[in-house]
Write a protein that holds these residues in place. Structure first.
Motif, short mmCIF file in Angstrom:
data_model
loop_
_atom_site.label_atom_id
_atom_site.label_comp_id
_atom_site.label_asym_id
_atom_site.label_seq_id
_atom_site.Cartn_x
_atom_site.Cartn_y
_atom_site.Cartn_z
N UNK A 1 10.74 20.90 -29.50
CA UNK A 1 11.03 20.24 -30.78
C UNK A 1 12.18 19.25 -30.66
N UNK A 2 13.19 19.65 -29.91
CA UNK A 2 14.35 18.79 -29.66
C UNK A 2 14.66 18.86 -28.19
N UNK A 3 14.72 17.72 -27.56
CA UNK A 3 15.03 17.71 -26.13
C UNK A 3 15.97 16.55 -25.82
N UNK A 4 16.74 16.74 -24.77
CA UNK A 4 17.55 15.63 -24.26
C UNK A 4 16.67 14.74 -23.39
N UNK A 5 17.26 13.69 -22.88
CA UNK A 5 16.54 12.84 -21.94
C UNK A 5 16.11 13.65 -20.73
N UNK A 6 14.97 13.31 -20.18
CA UNK A 6 14.40 14.07 -19.07
C UNK A 6 14.64 13.34 -17.75
N UNK A 7 14.94 14.13 -16.72
CA UNK A 7 15.20 13.57 -15.39
C UNK A 7 13.92 13.57 -14.56
N UNK A 8 13.64 12.42 -13.96
CA UNK A 8 12.45 12.27 -13.11
C UNK A 8 12.87 11.81 -11.72
N UNK A 9 12.09 12.17 -10.73
CA UNK A 9 12.29 11.67 -9.37
C UNK A 9 11.04 10.89 -8.97
N UNK A 10 11.25 9.64 -8.59
CA UNK A 10 10.17 8.81 -8.07
C UNK A 10 10.29 8.79 -6.54
N UNK B 1 0.85 -1.18 0.00
CA UNK B 1 0.00 0.00 0.00
C UNK B 1 0.89 1.24 0.00
N UNK B 2 0.54 2.23 -0.79
CA UNK B 2 1.36 3.43 -0.82
C UNK B 2 0.89 4.40 -1.86
N UNK B 3 1.73 5.38 -2.13
CA UNK B 3 1.47 6.34 -3.20
C UNK B 3 2.79 6.58 -3.93
N UNK B 4 2.69 6.63 -5.24
CA UNK B 4 3.84 7.01 -6.06
C UNK B 4 3.71 8.48 -6.42
N UNK B 5 4.74 9.25 -6.10
CA UNK B 5 4.83 10.63 -6.58
C UNK B 5 5.94 10.67 -7.62
N UNK B 6 5.59 11.10 -8.82
CA UNK B 6 6.56 11.17 -9.91
C UNK B 6 6.69 12.63 -10.32
N UNK B 7 7.92 13.11 -10.35
CA UNK B 7 8.19 14.53 -10.55
C UNK B 7 9.17 14.70 -11.70
N UNK B 8 8.91 15.64 -12.60
CA UNK B 8 9.83 15.89 -13.71
C UNK B 8 10.58 17.18 -13.46
N UNK B 9 11.91 17.12 -13.59
CA UNK B 9 12.76 18.25 -13.20
C UNK B 9 12.99 19.24 -14.35
#
Lengths: 142, 142, 142
Positions: free
Chosen positions: C129-138, C39-47
């Motif tokens: 239009x052009x982006x690098x890989x995106x960093x996420x925090x779980x 049981x829990x919650x996932x918080x996913x954040x994009x930097x």
């Protein structure tokens, strides 16, 4: 992280079907929640992609109908470039509106009550012309 | 769930009145928070329906004024079909904008700091022409 | 609050570069998360401030392209009143779209699984239009 204990109480419930539009559901949700801890946060999540949850003005019913009018103005039906149209003209706008308002809200719990501002209420945003009851998950963490 | 302990620190504070527009408040909020835990999440909630919180670009002040221009373009004042107009032409658009950006943000805390990206800052979105100071609730859970 | 223990597991990961548009990343994120608590919650954040996260329809690929079309219709490029234009015509609309969909999602975890509705999936919204890989925090809290 400890896996032995959890600080979260979680349960699922279903709202009855609501007509298309914006509906104050604060009291109804509080009835479902029964008791609240002294300090915590309520996370409310809707398990659908054509309805949403938001927090807004709880006093004047005209605000609810203006929400419907303005969101229809922002994301009208029958935009000529749409491809996903086989579920009806209200379906694709419903998906967009769902992402604009979001599928969850978080509300602080203080002294055993939802710590909303005086004019804040919880809205169910029903974006489909006809919908069944919506499933929500309440997670309360302390 | 244990009701004996809580992993949440919570307190309310007030921002001074800001003019209509978008304002970087990251530093001001950090001052209010004083200390942060090594690992956690900050939930920041605004107790109002005509102002919002969002995370966006923290470097070029033109971004803030472009936010104001674009949101006014999206949700203009004096839409002819509105009913909730007795609190002024800026009021109903303010409610819609509040639901578009949202009334809370969640930011991860890592190594005792807000784990924002290099270009991310916290915005107070003030949608009313004249507003008093806004009340916020910070909940930090660990 | 106890500072001795934490109920949060947190880690950062990077997505590969995606083309401009909306992309289902539910499976990819689940692979990163490895195991989930009962049981829990996932918080996913994009930097980032020119990409976002949202939850929406996971079945028909046309929904993803309609998202791109409608959001471009809502926040078009080359609006004549914009000032922040030196990073390209896609940049300022990207910032606005990021605040419209939001930089984080929260998903309940039930019985060791993300408790999404049948038709819900997690979207990466790539607005550049052009982006690098995106960093996420779980952050997973229990």
């Amino acid at each position: 992280m400890s896996n032995l204990t959890s600080m979260i109480t979680q349960f699922e419930f279903q709202l009855p079907p609501f007509p298309r539009g914006y509906h104050l559901i604060t009291r109804r949700v509080l009835t479902e929640l029964k008791s609240l801890p002294p300090t915590g946060i309520l996370h409310l999540f809707i398990k659908h992609t054509s309805a949403g949850l938001t927090i807004n003005e709880n006093a004047d019913p005209d605000v609810l109908t203006d929400f419907e009018s303005i969101f229809n103005h922002l994301v009208p039906e029958h935009l000529p470039f749409l491809k996903h149209t086989m579920e009806g003209p209200d379906d694709m706008p419903a998906h967009i509106k769902a992402s604009l308002v979001g599928s969850s809200v978080q509300i602080p719990i203080t002294n055993g009550r939802l710590n909303l501002g005086t004019w804040q209420g919880l809205y169910l945003c029903e974006f489909r012309n006809r919908a069944r009851g919506r499933h929500l998950i309440a997670s309360i963490y302390t």
